[in-house]
Design a protein around this motif. Sequence first.
Motif, PDB file in Angstrom:
ATOM      1  N   PHE A  57       0.822  -1.212   0.000  1.00  0.00           N
ATOM      2  CA  PHE A  57       0.000   0.000   0.000  1.00  0.00           C
ATOM      3  C   PHE A  57       0.856   1.262   0.000  1.00  0.00           C
ATOM      4  O   PHE A  57       0.696   2.147  -0.847  1.00  0.00           O
ATOM      5  N   LEU A  58       1.779   1.350   0.946  1.00  0.00           N
ATOM      6  CA  LEU A  58       2.642   2.521   1.054  1.00  0.00           C
ATOM      7  C   LEU A  58       3.673   2.544  -0.069  1.00  0.00           C
ATOM      8  O   LEU A  58       3.951   3.587  -0.664  1.00  0.00           O
ATOM      9  N   GLY A  59       4.230   1.371  -0.386  1.00  0.00           N
ATOM     10  CA  GLY A  59       5.312   1.282  -1.356  1.00  0.00           C
ATOM     11  C   GLY A  59       4.913   1.693  -2.758  1.00  0.00           C
ATOM     12  O   GLY A  59       5.620   2.443  -3.429  1.00  0.00           O
ATOM     13  N   LYS A  60       3.766   1.209  -3.230  1.00  0.00           N
ATOM     14  CA  LYS A  60       3.413   1.533  -4.609  1.00  0.00           C
ATOM     15  C   LYS A  60       2.958   2.980  -4.750  1.00  0.00           C
ATOM     16  O   LYS A  60       3.145   3.595  -5.811  1.00  0.00           O
ATOM     17  N   ALA A  61       2.405   3.562  -3.672  1.00  0.00           N
ATOM     18  CA  ALA A  61       2.089   4.994  -3.710  1.00  0.00           C
ATOM     19  C   ALA A  61       3.377   5.815  -3.737  1.00  0.00           C
ATOM     20  O   ALA A  61       3.431   6.886  -4.358  1.00  0.00           O
ATOM     21  N   LEU A  62       4.418   5.308  -3.078  1.00  0.00           N
ATOM     22  CA  LEU A  62       5.734   5.958  -3.117  1.00  0.00           C
ATOM     23  C   LEU A  62       6.313   5.917  -4.525  1.00  0.00           C
ATOM     24  O   LEU A  62       6.839   6.921  -5.030  1.00  0.00           O
ATOM     25  N   VAL A  63       6.200   4.767  -5.179  1.00  0.00           N
ATOM     26  CA  VAL A  63       6.667   4.632  -6.562  1.00  0.00           C
ATOM     27  C   VAL A  63       5.934   5.625  -7.456  1.00  0.00           C
ATOM     28  O   VAL A  63       6.546   6.325  -8.282  1.00  0.00           O
ATOM     29  N   GLU A  64       4.621   5.697  -7.295  1.00  0.00           N
ATOM     30  CA  GLU A  64       3.809   6.586  -8.124  1.00  0.00           C
ATOM     31  C   GLU A  64       4.235   8.036  -7.957  1.00  0.00           C
ATOM     32  O   GLU A  64       4.391   8.773  -8.949  1.00  0.00           O
ATOM     33  N   LEU A  66       7.136   9.314  -6.832  1.00  0.00           N
ATOM     34  CA  LEU A  66       8.484   9.537  -7.348  1.00  0.00           C
ATOM     35  C   LEU A  66       8.475   9.690  -8.863  1.00  0.00           C
ATOM     36  O   LEU A  66       9.142  10.570  -9.422  1.00  0.00           O
ATOM     37  N   LEU A  67       7.721   8.845  -9.538  1.00  0.00           N
ATOM     38  CA  LEU A  67       7.668   8.895 -10.997  1.00  0.00           C
ATOM     39  C   LEU A  67       6.926  10.136 -11.483  1.00  0.00           C
ATOM     40  O   LEU A  67       7.290  10.727 -12.503  1.00  0.00           O
ATOM     41  N   ARG A  68       5.897  10.545 -10.762  1.00  0.00           N
ATOM     42  CA  ARG A  68       5.082  11.678 -11.202  1.00  0.00           C
ATOM     43  C   ARG A  68       5.735  13.023 -10.885  1.00  0.00           C
ATOM     44  O   ARG A  68       5.611  13.981 -11.655  1.00  0.00           O
ATOM     45  N   ALA A  69       6.426  13.100  -9.746  1.00  0.00           N
ATOM     46  CA  ALA A  69       6.948  14.391  -9.302  1.00  0.00           C
ATOM     47  C   ALA A  69       8.422  14.622  -9.642  1.00  0.00           C
ATOM     48  O   ALA A  69       8.875  15.762  -9.636  1.00  0.00           O
ATOM     49  N   CYS A  70       9.166  13.545  -9.915  1.00  0.00           N
ATOM     50  CA  CYS A  70      10.610  13.678 -10.105  1.00  0.00           C
ATOM     51  C   CYS A  70      11.047  13.038 -11.426  1.00  0.00           C
ATOM     52  O   CYS A  70      10.381  12.147 -11.951  1.00  0.00           O
ATOM     53  N   LYS A  71      12.165  13.506 -11.922  1.00  0.00           N
ATOM     54  CA  LYS A  71      12.733  12.950 -13.156  1.00  0.00           C
ATOM     55  C   LYS A  71      13.674  11.797 -12.808  1.00  0.00           C
ATOM     56  O   LYS A  71      14.887  11.881 -12.958  1.00  0.00           O
ATOM     57  N   ILE A  72      13.067  10.742 -12.304  1.00  0.00           N
ATOM     58  CA  ILE A  72      13.803   9.556 -11.887  1.00  0.00           C
ATOM     59  C   ILE A  72      14.366   8.833 -13.114  1.00  0.00           C
ATOM     60  O   ILE A  72      13.709   8.728 -14.146  1.00  0.00           O
ATOM     61  N   LYS A  73      15.574   8.298 -12.967  1.00  0.00           N
ATOM     62  CA  LYS A  73      16.162   7.516 -14.059  1.00  0.00           C
ATOM     63  C   LYS A  73      15.583   6.107 -14.092  1.00  0.00           C
ATOM     64  O   LYS A  73      15.176   5.603 -15.151  1.00  0.00           O
ATOM     65  N   LYS A  74      15.520   5.474 -12.907  1.00  0.00           N
ATOM     66  CA  LYS A  74      15.091   4.073 -12.851  1.00  0.00           C
ATOM     67  C   LYS A  74      14.683   3.731 -11.419  1.00  0.00           C
ATOM     68  O   LYS A  74      15.242   4.259 -10.453  1.00  0.00           O
ATOM     69  N   ILE A  75      13.712   2.839 -11.289  1.00  0.00           N
ATOM     70  CA  ILE A  75      13.307   2.347  -9.968  1.00  0.00           C
ATOM     71  C   ILE A  75      13.324   0.822  -9.983  1.00  0.00           C
ATOM     72  O   ILE A  75      12.569   0.187 -10.729  1.00  0.00           O
ATOM     73  N   PHE A  76      14.204   0.240  -9.174  1.00  0.00           N
ATOM     74  CA  PHE A  76      14.201  -1.208  -8.971  1.00  0.00           C
ATOM     75  C   PHE A  76      13.196  -1.517  -7.862  1.00  0.00           C
ATOM     76  O   PHE A  76      13.222  -0.886  -6.803  1.00  0.00           O
ATOM     77  N   VAL A  77      12.315  -2.476  -8.092  1.00  0.00           N
ATOM     78  CA  VAL A  77      11.304  -2.857  -7.103  1.00  0.00           C
ATOM     79  C   VAL A  77      11.486  -4.322  -6.748  1.00  0.00           C
ATOM     80  O   VAL A  77      11.457  -5.187  -7.632  1.00  0.00           O
ATOM     81  N   LEU A  78      11.694  -4.586  -5.457  1.00  0.00           N
ATOM     82  CA  LEU A  78      11.864  -5.968  -4.993  1.00  0.00           C
ATOM     83  C   LEU A  78      10.522  -6.675  -4.986  1.00  0.00           C
ATOM     84  O   LEU A  78       9.557  -6.209  -4.374  1.00  0.00           O
ATOM     85  N   ILE A  79      10.462  -7.809  -5.653  1.00  0.00           N
ATOM     86  CA  ILE A  79       9.216  -8.563  -5.790  1.00  0.00           C
ATOM     87  C   ILE A  79       9.406  -9.980  -5.259  1.00  0.00           C
ATOM     88  O   ILE A  79      10.376 -10.663  -5.618  1.00  0.00           O
ATOM     89  N   ARG A  80       8.487 -10.417  -4.417  1.00  0.00           N
ATOM     90  CA  ARG A  80       8.480 -11.816  -3.987  1.00  0.00           C
ATOM     91  C   ARG A  80       7.521 -12.567  -4.901  1.00  0.00           C
ATOM     92  O   ARG A  80       6.342 -12.233  -4.998  1.00  0.00           O
ATOM     93  N   LEU A  81       8.043 -13.569  -5.578  1.00  0.00           N
ATOM     94  CA  LEU A  81       7.233 -14.300  -6.548  1.00  0.00           C
ATOM     95  C   LEU A  81       6.233 -15.218  -5.861  1.00  0.00           C
ATOM     96  O   LEU A  81       6.544 -15.852  -4.858  1.00  0.00           O
TER      97      LEU A  81
END
Length: 545
Positions: A57-64, A66-81
């Motif tokens: 919940f908190l993490g994906k809103a953080l991703v959103e 960062l991408l919307r407000a900043c000129k981020i180069k890349k975001i690695f997201v740790l995923i548990r399969l």
Amino acid sequence: MAADLDAVIPVTDPAIEIELQALKLQEPMNAVIDLGSSPVQKYYEDATVFITGGPGFLGKALVEKLLRACKIKKIFVLIRLKKGKGSQEKLETVWQDSLFDLVREKKPRFLDKIVPVTGFVSEPRLGLSERDWVTITNEVDIIFHTAATVRFDEPLKVAAKINVGGTMNAVEVAKCCTKLKQFIHVSTAFSQATKERIGKVVTEQFYPCVMSPKIFMDMVDTMKEDRLNNITPELIKGWPNTYTFTEAIAEHVIKDCAADLPVCIVKPPIVLHALYEPHPGWLEKSCLGGPSGIAFGVGMGVLHVFYVDTENRVASAPLEYVNNATIAAAWDSTERHKEGSREIPIYNIASEEDLVKWGDYSKFLATECKPGLTTPQALWYCYLIETQNIFYYWLLNWLLHYIPAYIMDVVFAIFGMRPQGISSFVKVFQGINKKVGAYTYFLTNSWKFKNYNVKAMISRMTDNDRAIFNCDLRTVNTGLHAQVWCIGLRKYIVKDGLKDSVQATSKQNWLKRANLVFLAVYAYGIWFVLSLILSMVCYFFSFFV
């Protein structure tokens, strides 16, 4: 003529009007966000970020954000399969969430900047493959460690491995990052909200630890789980649950193991729905395990009794305020480091003067939400009796929840029908009571949180940064936040399209009368049964007199 005007001029649903009112709060942000020239935005420009807990919940809103407000180069997201699902497939499911509609509109190719990496926080080196390890340690500038199990009833071994062991593993990655600018550990404001500190000051500092993280993890790893479960109450004595206890120890992982890193700790309180960003009221089903589940139960006409101190001041914050503070804290911590500070800054996103009485939220929900914002899909009349008398609570709980639930289960079993998604009404209320019990400690006690570092950070931010990354809880309109809570639950949980609110009000007026009739018949039935039992007892004892 009036009839013709009514036919031409559309009538806006009250729920839509509240949504539009909340959207106006975006205007200061929208006026400057695309400039990309504020200090915090510049800090993230062309940065590579690594986030643990990204799909949460908190993490994906953080991703959103960062991408919307900043000129981020890349975001690695740790995923548990999960079994049978690849990391890319899982992420695609996450990114389809309506949360990303705004960034999808502004930056249609935002997915190109998100890179999933497979792993799990409780595993050594976060379970990263050799290839991902090399890539992350060579490219990452900023790490947000948000992954944690927030379940209050989690077995200690599980909570320890994720919250404490996971932090150790994240620090291990950070130590190997050759370009690291900042490591942000997200904890909780309640990590030191122990029973002995109820009503006392909780400030932005490291408190004494019950045992070193290493000794604690050695014990967890070597002790049999049943033995560990048996001694858990004594181990966590003073803390209300394994979550807050393990987060308290995890903070000392940062103090003991990451002191040589550029690092800070962010401590949010109870994270509620979004107030206005990216969408008014946004939340997800995982939120129903907390206060939003209580509001949902009341709004659906299912929950009628609640154990709470209405005068208690609850430490909570809208979702975007938490993530804005988290993003800004990385910049602020780096600035402190440049100025020569070597202390690990801790940011409490809660302060004594910003706490809101539960009774205020309850009042707003009853007076501002119920009359025009109730969902037309409510099952019964929406009302709530609040009490902090445990005997009164359990008496009403049985009278208004359990006994009617048993009756409904019998009725539906006889007629062979049942509402979709409900296997047993009794189980529904058992689940509700479990959730209520988990939050009782936080809703009946309060602490005097201090947030000097957050206030200092806000004062150092430019006007543009304060507009883009608003984290000043003094700006939260409690009444509007409560109204947005209603429409968020309707839009993202009930999914009623925010329409027919006027009809829903009429339905509530009808259900109110039906509820009065039901309570009268129900009270008579209870009186009749009790009278019958009393008569039988008296008749039985008459043989011995």
